[in-house]
Design a protein around this motif. Structure first.
Motif, PDB file in Angstrom:
ATOM      1  N   ASN A  91      -6.009  -5.307 -12.174  1.00  0.00           N
ATOM      2  CA  ASN A  91      -6.001  -6.745 -11.868  1.00  0.00           C
ATOM      3  C   ASN A  91      -6.582  -7.018 -10.486  1.00  0.00           C
ATOM      4  O   ASN A  91      -7.206  -8.062 -10.263  1.00  0.00           O
ATOM      5  N   LEU A  92      -6.364  -6.096  -9.559  1.00  0.00           N
ATOM      6  CA  LEU A  92      -6.940  -6.248  -8.221  1.00  0.00           C
ATOM      7  C   LEU A  92      -8.465  -6.207  -8.289  1.00  0.00           C
ATOM      8  O   LEU A  92      -9.143  -7.023  -7.647  1.00  0.00           O
ATOM      9  N   TYR A 138      -0.839  -0.566  -2.206  1.00  0.00           N
ATOM     10  CA  TYR A 138      -0.727  -1.405  -3.391  1.00  0.00           C
ATOM     11  C   TYR A 138      -0.105  -0.558  -4.499  1.00  0.00           C
ATOM     12  O   TYR A 138      -0.038   0.676  -4.416  1.00  0.00           O
ATOM     13  N   GLU A 186      -0.044  -0.019 -10.802  1.00  0.00           N
ATOM     14  CA  GLU A 186      -0.097  -0.846 -12.007  1.00  0.00           C
ATOM     15  C   GLU A 186      -0.864  -2.145 -11.803  1.00  0.00           C
ATOM     16  O   GLU A 186      -1.248  -2.809 -12.767  1.00  0.00           O
ATOM     17  N   THR A 187      -1.091  -2.543 -10.550  1.00  0.00           N
ATOM     18  CA  THR A 187      -1.857  -3.759 -10.268  1.00  0.00           C
ATOM     19  C   THR A 187      -3.328  -3.472 -10.020  1.00  0.00           C
ATOM     20  O   THR A 187      -4.101  -4.395  -9.745  1.00  0.00           O
ATOM     21  N   PHE A 227      -1.198  -8.855  -4.634  1.00  0.00           N
ATOM     22  CA  PHE A 227      -1.397  -7.407  -4.696  1.00  0.00           C
ATOM     23  C   PHE A 227      -0.984  -6.707  -3.404  1.00  0.00           C
ATOM     24  O   PHE A 227      -0.658  -5.525  -3.408  1.00  0.00           O
TER      25      PHE A 227
END
Length: 447
Positions: free
Chosen positions: A31-32, A24, A27-28, A163
Motif C-alpha cells: 500500500n505504501l 514501517y 504488511e503496509t 504508514f
C-alpha cells in the motif's frame, strides 16, 4: 590557528540533504508503494538518463560515476534495475518549492528541489528532503541547517502518516537525530580554516571551545585529500562538504556518490541497532520462535547487505573507513557477531536438552515394550483378534497393553509434530524473508 571573524564568511550556495530514518510495517509495504505512485513519486533507476538532472535544481549527477564508485560490492542492491529486485527502492518527486524559514529572528528563503522516500529491507527506510539556499552569510547557513533538522515533513507528505509515525522515530534510533548532508560553497575569495570545518561539522554558532580542542576534533572527523580548497567532515549525525571552488563538480558528487555512501552506512547502523533492540526484547526462556527469527535476520543481513571489503577506488576506500568510524559500524558488527554466537549456543543447548529428553522417553518405551509386550500379550494379536481375551488379563498384561499403544500414540504425535514443525519453519522463513528483503512485487498501476 587564528580565529577570524566568522560572521564575515559568505556562502554563494549551500545544498542540503535532510535525511529522516523511518520504520514501517511489512504488511503496509504494498500500500505504501501504491501511495507513492498515486502521489507522483517515480521509481529512481539509473537506466533513465533524465533522472541525472531532474531532481537537483540546476545541478546534475552522473549515473555511470555513481555505479562505478560502488563497484564491485554494493551497486546491485543500491540501484536495483527493477521493482522486483531486492535493495534500496528509491521513489522521488520533484517539487521546486520556494519557502521561508524563520529562526532566531532570521528570515531565510530556501528552495526544496525534491523529496525521496527510500524503502529498504528490514522494514527500514529514509525520507530525504533536498534543499538549497543562496547568497547568505556562513553563520546563517549553519543556522538554517540546525533549525530545519528539527522540522517534520508532515506538511509536505500529509497522507504518509498512515504508514509512518511522524512523532516516533525507530525505537532503536535516537530521537531528534535527523541526518544532515551539506555542501557549503564559500565565495571564491574566502579561505577555509579549521574553525570553518569544525563549525560546519558541528553546526556550531556559539562558543567553539579552545583551539586545541578544535584542531583535535577536526583531525579526528575530517578528510583533507583535496585541501586547501575542499574538505570533508563527518560525525554521527552530520556530513559536510566544504569548498570554495568547482561547485558543479562538487554538487555532482554530493547528490550522487556521497548521498548513497551515507545511506549505506546509516542503513548498516540502523540494522545493527535493530538487532540489538530485538535481542534485548527477547525472553530467552519463552521466545524460541523469536530467537530463530533473529538468527535468520542476522544471517540474511550479513550475507546479503553488509560488506567488510571496500570499493576499488582509493577515495572510496578512505571514505568508507571514515563513515564506518563515524557510525561506529565495526563495533556494532562485533556486538552483532557476539549476539549471534550467544543465540546459537542457547539454541544448541536447547535442542540438545530436547533431544536428550526425547531419547530418554523413547528408550524407556523401547525397553518396557521389549520386556512386556513380546512376552505377555502380542500372541493375542496374531491372526483374527479375540477381544474377549483382554477381559482376563492380569495387571502386568494391562500395563503392557498401555505401554505398547501409548507408545504408538507417542510416536504418531511426534511424527505429526515433526511434520508440523517443518511446515512451520518453511512458513516462518518465507515470512521472515519477506520482512527482511522486501521487493515491490505489485501491479505497476492501480486500475
Amino acid at each position: 590557528m587564528k580565529q577570524t571573524d566568522r560572521n564575515k564568511k559568505h556562502v554563494s550556495a549551500a545544498l542540503f540533504h535532510f535525511i529522516l530514518p523511518i520504520s514501517y510495517k511489512g504488511e503496509t509495504f504494498k500500500n505504501l508503494i501504491l501511495f507513492l505512485q498515486e502521489n507522483q513519486f517515480t521509481r529512481y533507476i539509473l537506466s533513465k538518463s533524465q533522472n541525472e538532472s531532474g531532481y537537483y535544481g540546476t545541478y546534475q549527477v552522473s549515473h555511470d560515476d555513481m555505479e562505478t564508485f560502488f563497484l564491485p560490492l554494493t551497486s546491485q542492491y543500491l540501484f536495483p534495475a527493477s521493482e522486483d529486485e531486492i535493495g534500496f527502492q528509491r521513489y522521488t518527486k520533484g517539487f521546486s518549492l520556494n519557502r521561508l524559514l524563520i529562526a532566531d529572528h532570521l528570515n531565510i528563503p530556501f528552495k526544496i528541489h525534491s523529496i525521496d522516500l527510500i524503502i529498504c529491507p528490514y522494514e527500514l527506510g529514509f525520507i530525504t528532503v533536498r534543499a538549497e539556499i543562496n547568497d547568505i552569510p556562513f553563520s546563517h547557513a549553519l543556522e538554517f541547517a540546525n533549525s530545519f533538522r528539527r522540522k517534520n515533513f508532515e506538511d509536505l507528505l500529509p497522507d504518509l502518516s498512515a504508514f509512518v509515525d511522524w512523532d516516533s522515530p525507530p525505537p532503536f534510533f535516537e530521537p531528534n537525530k535527523m541526518q544532515i548532508q551539506s555542501l557549503i560553497h564559500l565565495t571564491n575569495d574566502e579561505s577555509i580554516d579549521e574553525i570553518d570545518l569544525f563549525r560546519s561539522i558541528t553546526l556550531c554558532n556559539g562558543d567553539l571551545g579552545n583551539n586545541e580542542y578544535i584542531i583535535n576534533y577536526v583531525n579526528e572527523h575530517s578528510y583533507n585529500r583535496w585541501a586547501p580548497n575542499t574538505y570533508i567532515g563527518l560525525n554521527d549525525h552530520c556530513f559536510t562538504f566544504l569548498s570554495n571552488n568547482g561547485l558543479d563538480t562538487k554538487a555532482k558528487n554530493f547528490f550522487g556518490e556521497f548521498y548513497y555512501l551515507q545511506l549505506i552506512h546509516l542503513f548498516n547502523k540502523l540494522v545493527f541497532l535493530k538487532i540489538a533492540y530485538n535481542y534485548s526484547a527477547i525472553h530467552i526462556e519463552k521466545d524460541y520462535n523469536a530467537i530463530e527469527k533473529l538468527i535468520y535476520f542476522i544471517n540474511s543481513f550479513t550475507s546479503n547487505f553488509f560488506f567488510i571489503e571496500y570499493p576499488a577506488k582509493i577515495e572510496g576506500q578512505e571514505l568508507f573507513k571514515l563513515f564506518k568510524k563515524a557510525y561506529n559500524v565495526d563495533e556494532l558488527y562485533t556486538n552483532t557477531k557476539e549476539t549471534l554466537f550467544s543465540l546459537f549456543k542457547y539454541e544448541e543447548n536447547s535442542v540438545t536438552k530436547k533431544d536428550s529428553m526425547l531419547l530418554l522417553v523413547l528408550t524407556i518405551y523401547t525397553v518396557i515394550c521389549g520386556i512386556f509386550s513380546i512376552n505377555l500379550f502380542t500372541k493375542d494379536l496374531a491372526g483374527k483378534i479375540n477381544w474377549s481375551h483382554f477381559k482376563h488379563y492380569n495387571p502386568f498384561e494391562y500395563f503392557a497393553v498401555f505401554i505398547v499403544f501409548s507408545g504408538i500414540i507417542v510416536v504418531a504425535i511426534l511424527g505429526i509434530q515433526s511434520l508440523f514443525q517443518v511446515f512451520q519453519e518453511r512458513k516462518n522463513k518465507k515470512q521472515w524473508d519477506e520482512q527482511a528483503v522486501l521487493s515491490s512485487k505489485i501491479p505497476k498501476n492501480r486500475n
